[in-house]
Design an enzyme around this catalytic site. Structure first.
Site, short mmCIF file in Angstrom:
data_model
loop_
_atom_site.label_atom_id
_atom_site.label_comp_id
_atom_site.label_asym_id
_atom_site.label_seq_id
_atom_site.Cartn_x
_atom_site.Cartn_y
_atom_site.Cartn_z
N ASP A 199 -26.66 -35.85 -60.89
CA ASP A 199 -25.87 -36.96 -61.41
C ASP A 199 -26.77 -38.18 -61.61
OD1 ASP A 199 -23.19 -38.32 -61.82
OD2 ASP A 199 -23.94 -39.50 -60.13
N GLU A 268 -28.33 -35.25 -65.88
CA GLU A 268 -27.49 -36.11 -66.71
C GLU A 268 -28.33 -37.30 -67.17
OE1 GLU A 268 -23.41 -38.79 -66.42
OE2 GLU A 268 -24.70 -38.59 -64.67
#
Length: 552
Positions: A199, A268
Site C-alpha cells: 500500500d 501501488e
C-alpha cells in the site's frame, strides 16, 4: 515467464464481499463460500484488502496487530482454510501490506511518542516546530488537504501523517524499523501467501531535509491519480513523498521474497506527477518490485483513442513488456463505470464491453475490482448512501466537494430477491443500492449476453492466447476514432482493433493480409472491405504468422 506478468488479479474487500455470520460485515468464511464464483471468472489470484487487527479508522489501513487477524473477519484457522481452498482451485492469494504507516494506537507509536529517547523514538517521522511555531513545512494530507503534521504534547514535536491524523508515518530511514517490517513479511510468507500488495509504496520515504513542496504551476500539468479539487494538488508531489530514496529500500524486501518461489510483490503507485514513469522505476531490475500499478488511465476526460494511444505508448516505453499492472476500478478510485466523466457522458453498455476487452489485451497484468465484472454503477451520494451513513473518513471530510470512496465499496449484490441482495441477513455496514439488484450475480448468471458472462468469456479466452501471455506489443498508427494493438508471440499474431467512439468507423484491413476473426466473444466477425466497426466496436483477429508485421 512468471505467472504475474500477465495475471488478472481480483481485488476484493472482506468488508463487502459476503457476510457469513449476519453481523453486516463480510468475512473470511464468506469469501470461502464464494470461492467457486471467483474461480468461475477465470482470474489468476485474489487480493484481499487488509484483514489485520485495527481500530478501523480507515477500514483496516490503520493497523495495530500486523500478525493478527481482526475478529470481525475471522481467525488464523479461517485464513489457512481460505488459502488452502483457493490453491486447490488454482487461485493465488495476495495480502495487502500497509507499511507506510500504522495506527496511532500501535504499540510502536505509543512507545515512540512517550519520549525523545526511547528505543522507538525514531521509528516514526518527528520534527520540531518551524521557527516561530507551527508545522515544520507545507506538506499536506492526502485525505484532508490540510497540514499533514500533528502536534504531540508529550514530545513537543510534530509527527507526520500522509493520510489520517491517526495514521502516523513510519520512518523508512530507520534500520530497526525496516528489520521489523521484514519480520512481518516473513511471518506471512511462511503462512503460504502468494504475494504482497504494498500500500502507498511511493509514500515510504520523505525528503530528509523537510523541504517544502514547490507550488504547482501551469508547466507542471495535472498529477496522476489525484483530483484537482483536492488541495494536495496545489503543490508538486516532490518532497513529502515520491522520493528516490524509497527505491533503495526495496532491495531487502525483494531479497526476502525471492526466497519464496512464485511470490509476487505488487506496488501501488497512483498519486504521482507521472505515475507510469514512477511505477516503472519501482519495477526496474531484479532488486525492486515485480509489478506496480499506476493511475494513468484515471484521467478525467471523455475516453478517446488519442488518450489511450498516449497512455499505452508511455507505458511500453517505460516498462517494456514486463512489470506493468493496469487498474481502473478500485477501492480508492471508484468503479470502472464511474471513470472518464461517466456522470455526464452516459456511455452505453457497448462501451463497457469494449473497455473490458481493451483492458484485457493490454500488455501486463490487470487488477479487477469486485463488482466491476457485473458492470455495477457506483453508489450515488446522497441517493443511495445518505451523507449521515458515510463511513469513509476521506469522504466524510471532503463531502460534498469530493464524493469519497464509499460509492465503490458497497456490498456485492448476489441475488435480486433476498434481503440486502444476498450479502447479509443483518444490517449491512453500507447500504446496498436498490438498482444493484438488477445487476446481481443471480440475474446475470444465466444470461449469455450479460456483462458478467462477457467478462468470463474474455478472461477464459485470454488465458489461452500465447500473444497475450508473452511477446511483443506494437501500438498501430490509426486515425481517430480507432485504436489498435498488435500482440505477437512465436505462435500467434493478434490484431486488436477498437472504435473508440459512439458512431460507426471504417478501416481498410488489406495491409494486414489474411485475417481470422476471433469467435465467441460477442464481437463482430465479418471481414467486409472496407471493414465497418460499429459504435464502440471491437475486432479481434489472428494474422498469418509467416507474414511480417505491418503498421497501418
Amino acid at each position: 515467464m512468471d505467472w504475474w506478468n500477465s495475471a488478472v488479479i481480483y481485488q476484493l474487500s472482506p468488508w463487502s464481499f459476503q457476510d457469513s455470520d449476519d453481523d453486516g460485515i463480510g468475512d473470511l468464511q464468506g469469501i470461502i463460500q464464494r470461492l467457486d464464483y471467483i474461480g468461475s471468472l477465470g482470474v489468476d489470484a485474489i487480493w484481499l484488502t487488509p484483514i489485520f487487527v485495527s481500530p478501523m479508522d480507515d477500514f483496516g489501513y490503520d493497523i495495530t496487530g500486523e500478525r493478527d487477524i481482526a475478529p470481525i473477519f475471522g481467525t488464523h484457522e479461517d485464513f489457512r482454510r481460505l488459502v488452502d481452498l483457493a490453491h486447490r482451485r488454482g487461485l493465488r492469494v495476495i495480502l495487502d501490506m500497509v507499511w507506510n504507516h500504522t495506527s496511532d494506537q500501535h504499540r510502536w507509536f505509543v512507545e515512540s511518542r512517550s519520549s525523545r529517547t526511547n528505543p522507538k523514538a525514531d521509528w516514526y517521522v518527528w520534527a520540531d516546530p518551524a521557527e516561530g511555531g507551527g508545522p515544520p513545512n507545507n506538506w499536506r494530507s492526502s485525505f484532508s488537504g490540510e497540514s499533514a503534521w500533528h502536534y504531540d504534547e508529550a514530545r513537543r514535536q510534530y509527527y507526520y501523517a500522509n493520510f489520517l491524523a491517526s495514521q502516523p508515518d513510519l520512518n523508512w530511514y530507520n534500520d530497526d524499523m525496516r528489520d521489523a517490517i521484514l519480520e512481518i513479511a516473513r511471518f506471512w510468507l511462511e503462512a503460504g501467501i502468494d504475494g504482497m500488495r504494498l500500500d502507498a509504496v511511493n509514500f515510504f520515504c520523505h525528503d530528509p531535509e523537510l523541504r517544502d513542496n514547490p507550488p504547482r504551476d501551469e508547466q507542471c500539468g495535472t498529477p496522476d491519480g489525484l483530483s484537482m479539487d483536492n488541495p494536495l494538488a496545489e503543490h508538486q508531489l516532490a518532497n513529502s513523498f515520491c522520493r528516490p530514496e524509497t527505491l533503495e529500500r526495496l532491495a531487502p524486501i525483494r531479497e526476502l521474497v525471492d526466497q519464496y518461489p512464485g511470490v509476487v510483490l505488487l506496488g501501488e503507485v497512483i498519486e504521482a506527477e507521472d505515475s507510469i514513469k514512477l511505477a516503472a522505476d519501482y519495477t526496474a531490475g531484479d532488486r525492486r518490485l515485480h509489478l506496480a500499478y499506476h493511475g494513468a488511465l484515471l484521467f478525467e476526460e471523455r475516453m478517446q483513442a488519442r488518450l489511450l494511444r498516449q497512455v499505452v505508448e508511455r507505458a511500453l516505453d517505460a516498462f517494456g513488456e514486463q512489470g506493468a499492472c493496469w487498474i481502473v476500478g478500485n477501492h480508492d478510485f471508484g468503479r470502472l463505470r464511474s471513470q472518464w466523466c461517466a456522470e455526464r457522458e452516459a456511455y452505453s453498455l457497448d462501451f463497457y464491453r469494449m473497455m473490458a476487452t481493451l483492458l484485457l489485451v493490454l500488455p501486463g497484468a490487470f487488477c479487477l475490482w469486485q463488482g466491476d465484472e457485473l458492470g455495477l454503477e457506483e453508489a450515488r451520494i446522497p441517493e443511495d448512501i445518505p451523507p449521515e451513513k458515510l463511513k469513509d473518513p476521506f469522504g466524510r471530510t471532503m463531502y460534498p466537494t469530493l464524493k469519497g470512496r464509499d460509492g465503490s465499496r458497497t456490498p456485492m449484490p448476489w441475488s435480486d430477491d433476498q434481503p440486502h441482495a444476498g450479502f447479509t441477513r443483518g444490517e449491512p455496514w453500507l447500504p446496498v443500492p436498490e438498482h444493484h439488484r438488477r445487476q446481481s450475480v443471480a440475474v446475470q448468471q444465466s444470461d449469455p449476453d450479460s456483462m458478467l458472462n462477457h467478462w468470463r468469456c474474455l478472461l477464459r479466452w485470454r488465458t489461452v492466447q500465447p500473444a497475450l501471455q508473452a511477446g511483443r506489443t506494437t501500438v498501430l498508427e490509426f486515425d481517430e476514432p480507432l485504436f489498435g494493438l498488435l500482440r505477437e508471440e512465436n505462435e500467434q499474431r493478434l490484431l486488436c482493433l477498437f472504435n473508440v467512439s459512439d458512431h460507426p468507423a471504417s478501416v481498410d484491413l488489406t495491409p494486414f493480409g489474411d485475417l481470422r476473426p476471433v469467435e465467441g466473444l460477442s464481437h463482430q466477425t465479418g471481414l467486409d472491405t472496407p471493414y465497418q466497426l460499429g459504435p464502440w466496436g471491437v475486432l479481434l483477429a489472428d494474422l498469418a504468422v509467416d507474414r511480417p508485421s505491418n503498421e497501418h
